[in-house]
Design an enzyme around this catalytic site. Structure first.
Site, PDB file in Angstrom:
ATOM      1  N   THR A  37       0.796  -1.231   0.000  1.00 36.79           N
ATOM      2  CA  THR A  37       0.000   0.000   0.000  1.00 36.79           C
ATOM      3  C   THR A  37       0.831   1.284   0.000  1.00 36.79           C
ATOM      4  O   THR A  37       0.470   2.234  -0.700  1.00 36.79           O
ATOM      5  CB  THR A  37      -0.946   0.026   1.228  1.00 36.79           C
ATOM      6  OG1 THR A  37      -1.241  -1.307   1.615  1.00 36.79           O
ATOM      7  CG2 THR A  37      -2.213   0.776   0.936  1.00 36.79           C
ATOM      8  N   PRO A  38       1.915   1.363   0.780  1.00 40.78           N
ATOM      9  CA  PRO A  38       2.665   2.633   0.794  1.00 40.78           C
ATOM     10  C   PRO A  38       3.174   3.058  -0.577  1.00 40.78           C
ATOM     11  O   PRO A  38       3.531   4.221  -0.747  1.00 40.78           O
ATOM     12  CB  PRO A  38       3.838   2.338   1.740  1.00 40.78           C
ATOM     13  CG  PRO A  38       3.361   1.224   2.610  1.00 40.78           C
ATOM     14  CD  PRO A  38       2.446   0.396   1.754  1.00 40.78           C
ATOM     15  N   CYS A  67      -5.937   9.580   7.533  1.00 41.90           N
ATOM     16  CA  CYS A  67      -4.719   9.171   6.841  1.00 41.90           C
ATOM     17  C   CYS A  67      -4.267  10.338   5.966  1.00 41.90           C
ATOM     18  O   CYS A  67      -4.696  10.470   4.821  1.00 41.90           O
ATOM     19  CB  CYS A  67      -5.029   7.924   6.004  1.00 41.90           C
ATOM     20  SG  CYS A  67      -3.633   7.289   5.101  1.00 41.90           S
ATOM     21  N   CYS A  93       8.517   6.308   9.848  1.00 40.98           N
ATOM     22  CA  CYS A  93       7.623   6.627   8.740  1.00 40.98           C
ATOM     23  C   CYS A  93       8.395   7.505   7.781  1.00 40.98           C
ATOM     24  O   CYS A  93       8.993   8.505   8.193  1.00 40.98           O
ATOM     25  CB  CYS A  93       6.405   7.355   9.298  1.00 40.98           C
ATOM     26  SG  CYS A  93       5.219   7.738   8.038  1.00 40.98           S
TER      27      CYS A  93
END
Lengths: 431, 431, 431
Positions: A42-43, A156, A347
């Site tokens: 997903t990233p 998000c 992150c």
């Protein structure tokens, strides 16, 4: 007879839980149910949207993979839960019985602004990302104003910032950036809030990045409608404004999926249908139901004028998966030891040429430690991490020895911690 | 018979246009009309006011210079235009016929605050700068509060910042800075807006500079009056405030000069009498009239509560001149190719001991690229550039090969670009 | 007969004045009166509260020390002044006659918020610091929300910031920081105002430090009450809010002590009972009374919505002491030369692992020069300075040759300057 764990969802949360369970208990019966045939990293969806990845680069087919690790894979939609009878109903009509259920479906996307689904773009699924890729081609051919951001209720925000700054870079590479006014419109009370009340210097950092890269921003507003050629938003005084845009991308709101909603109010948070879990990511009403990932109902970090939610990043999800796997295995073994994920995170926000590196321990405040860096190295670090994570998925080796040790030595991170009292909202501190 | 180009104005715009025309078409008849006998390097006027330059250091006499390049020089005021008959009327009564007219007069200064002209200082002409020099001597002898800034409608903010920070440095050198409270009062919505919606990190940069150097600031206000010992300004709520000042310096508003106004509403923007031009800096109604420099009517970048305008920096003006020269020569040659200036700029804000270096491409947003630096080297770079530019004026060599290449190689700047459609406001993008 | 100088107060101000007087005039009769038996290095009180120092580390007994320099020490409370008869009345009933009186008592602490004295902590006296140390132990055992800051009317903000960031560091070392939400609530209009309208980049600097270290802040509010488990504060709209806290520390307001108040309105400022002095730190009504340190009435730097005052740092107090000593000695000698302290300061805000270094010349705006740095070196520099200052107190050598020269060479600081006209508020500029 061996216990049966059913995992619903084949993303980072589902796969990671399956592999941890397999590692901890080689004889456990594990079934993974997912309506998608593939694991997708997903990233990398913003990269896919930008045309910097092919779909196959960030995808692993699950059917040939999971059986190698003695995990049964059912490529079907889970339609309903019957928690009182320990059953999951699949789209085929099959009813799957479980001893333990792990819900890791990810969210249902809610395009809350009028016209958002039709007129705007999104990067939350491979399909959306590919459609966005097409729309971007048109923008590149006929440049015009771009508006990106997040609608009310979003939790998000990171990918919206990534996408915006990636697009800046792509336009610059194509030498048409000066024909594209860019504006970021967000429900956050300020740029860099991220649903987290900010993370270290994130406000100043993103204000500076946007200023340097000539991205205008409008914060603390509600995007109410997206039309083909404009965006309409409402400010704190309730006044509506419109802004021209030939291309838009807005993060949608996340809700719990139907399969969670189907189980009633003891399982699904009535407000948003997210899965109710405690500190140890176990449902308080049905102790054999666990949650991992975006589907879990972590309460907002702080009340904001326009609603926002707390994000769940990849590393947080890996920690949830690890805690849940330990808790299930301990429960089977009759041990009282329960683990809560630390919910710390590295992150990396990738902007194409450079990237922001954030370490937050834990992610939800108050925090022990925050480290923030920026540089081209961080872009390459993220690129390498993508390859590494896909290798982990393919090899079934979800937390190799060297990764665990590196995290422990460099950042002093323990991904999970023993929790003497699990009763508390997810992300709150064990006593 | 050779065509005749008349250029009105002998500053950076006029001289640069003349030299480009001469280079492009050696046989062209060129006449330059200016009421001032000298070329003055305008960017050094703050230095002149500070007493760091002598007038002769930054001045070149035009009468002996221009004939060397076969450019006729008429040291006279142009009083009126008759665009329908292609004539410029001079103060002597002479009527100059032209085939092409380039207006590069610079602005008429409007001291819009009550008492501003009598009680305040300015640095927009050599005369004003010299008077300011005298007033500063009195300040140095008897230190007291200083207020500097910009009145409503100003489009040229950079020199106000330069002057303020130069004065800080001069007072520090004289070891009397601690006796001089300094305040900057501006019509910009925030410090560093610059009439441009900010340039990269300019807001934070100038807020930091002012904070470090103990200059207070008040933004988003209207200076309404300057008295000998105080300044009166009005805030966003319409409330008037006054602040003590024994010395003041406020940038005036710019308007088109009478010679432009005389030509009527097809030539002069009715609102501010600036010259109406299109993207290629040609008047839409009279295609043989072109504009270069501050006299052209570039629309504001964004609406601000207190009006502000878009600045025209030296390098932007050089690019206008280059485009206009090409457009005239192409028109004579019967070519349809027209050029628009890119309006990118390297701009160095000099503070005496150090300086800010800005590169913006283009200056008007959205921008492809912004680079900002700060250091002592930038001060020396600007000092050298002044000598270099004066050498260019004296040698008639307005864009030497090495300068053109350096800009292209280091900053990837093309000063002008082919424009398939010139009809659009100056600074807007060619399709 | 030799003149008699009585000094009331045995802190940095009193001791420094005594030593300067002794150095300047070896035969002067000097008596120092203090109700405390010890000199305490006040800047280390936050360290004491944190448990990083023992009381004896930062304390020097005065009874054995002062007689070595021929200074009589009376360990008694000065209860009242009779300025018309040049007498100080001590607690014992003794009346001490003086030719010159120096008041350097420090402030009376005013715990202006309801419940502040009972429920909150403070670090302004050794006793308070030790009690705070005890309360912190309880926090470390049972972590919970912490609120620190400053109530309305405070003039001494630096230690509140130091204490807050020290506590962050201590909690991090104990690995419980993530269980302690920290909030800083202050009467300053913004973080880093410091009662000084900011010092160079102090606003941005402290906002960044707090953001990086996850300390929330609320500025421009009035703390109205401190209860055992919460803090109540009032915002600019007059609305009351409450915030949970298991530990609090608020700086109290400073007032002049009773001994000053006793002397009437010509000596004590009616508003706050602080000692009225002129630029040369001499009382205008009784020219043989001088003031040194926090007890002097320096007017606020600017009006703030919630009242704040101007701080007096250690180095400012040393300069006051030096000026006062010179002024007394010159008066005795019949010289008309009077000195005003420059009131410049090096100030190190220590956070335990690193520290902020500030040089401001002068501290009260407008300023000639501000230097700000941050680093681990500054923490060690402050630690060394503490030892060095205690050595100076013990050796009687209050401004050694090398310190004076270092300040002069590195920072071009002259601690005091000749003042042709002393009539003006303390901190205002001599003509």
């Amino acid at each position: 007879m061996s216990k049966h764990v059913v995992i619903v969802g084949g993303g980072i949360g589902g796969i990671t839980t399956a592999y941890h369970l397999r590692r901890l208990k080689p004889d456990l019966k594990i079934t993974l149910v997912s309506d998608r045939p593939n694991f997708v990293f997903t990233p990398a969806l913003p990269h896919l949207a930008m045309g910097w990845r092919k779909l196959e680069d960030i995808t692993v087919a699950l059917a040939p993979l999971l059986p190698r690790f003695n995990i049964e894979f059912k490529n079907e939609k889970a339609e309903a839960l019957d928690p009182d009878n320990n059953k999951v109903k699949l789209a085929s009509g099959e009813e799957l019985s479980y001893d333990y259920l792990v819900i890791a479906t990810g969210p249902k996307l809610v395009f809350g602004a009028k016209g958002q689904e039709e007129n705007s773009s999104s990067i939350c699924t491979p399909d959306h990302a590919l459609k966005t890729q097409e729309k971007l081609q048109k923008l590149f051919e006929k440049p015009g104003p771009v508006v990106t951001g997040a609608i009310p209720g979003v939790s998000c925000f990171g990918p919206a910032y990534e996408f915006t700054l990636m697009l800046h870079y792509e336009l610059k590479k194509r030498r048409i950036r000066y024909k594209v006014p860019m504006t970021f419109i967000t429900s956050e009370p300020y740029i860099g809030h991220l649903g987290l009340g900010g993370v270290g210097p994130s406000r100043r950092y993103l204000e500076d990045l946007f200023a340097e890269r000539n991205v205008n921003w409008i914060a603390d507003v509600e995007v109410v409608a997206v039309e083909p050629d404009r965006v309409i938003y409402k400010d704190a005084q309730g006044k509506e404004h419109e802004i021209e845009a030939v291309f838009t991308m807005f993060m949608p709101r996340f809700q719990g999926p139907e399969v969670v909603a189907s189980a009633g109010d003891k399982v699904a948070n009535p407000a948003n249908k997210m899965l109710i879990v405690n500190r140890c990511f176990q449902n308080p009403s049905y102790p054999n139901i666990y949650g991992v990932g975006v589907v879990t109902a972590i309460p907002p970090v702080e009340k904001t004028r326009v609603p926002t939610g707390a994000p769940k990043t990849g590393m947080m999800i890996e920690q949830m998966a690890m805690a849940v796997a330990h808790n299930i295995v301990n429960d089977i073994a009759g041990s009282q030891e329960r683990y809560a994920p630390r919910l710390s995170a590295i992150c990396i926000a990738d902007y194409g040429e450079d990237a922001g590196f954030f370490f937050a321990d834990p992610v939800l405040p108050p925090r022990e430690k925050v480290i923030t860096k920026h540089g081209k190295w961080a872009h390459w670090f993220k690129t390498l991490f993508e390859k590494y994570f896909l290798w982990k998925v393919k090899s079934g080796n979800i937390l190799p020895f060297f990764e665990e040790k590196a995290l422990e030595w460099i950042f002093r991170v323990q991904p999970i911690e023993l929790c003497s009292d699990c009763s508390g909202s997810p992300g709150s501190r064990c006593p």
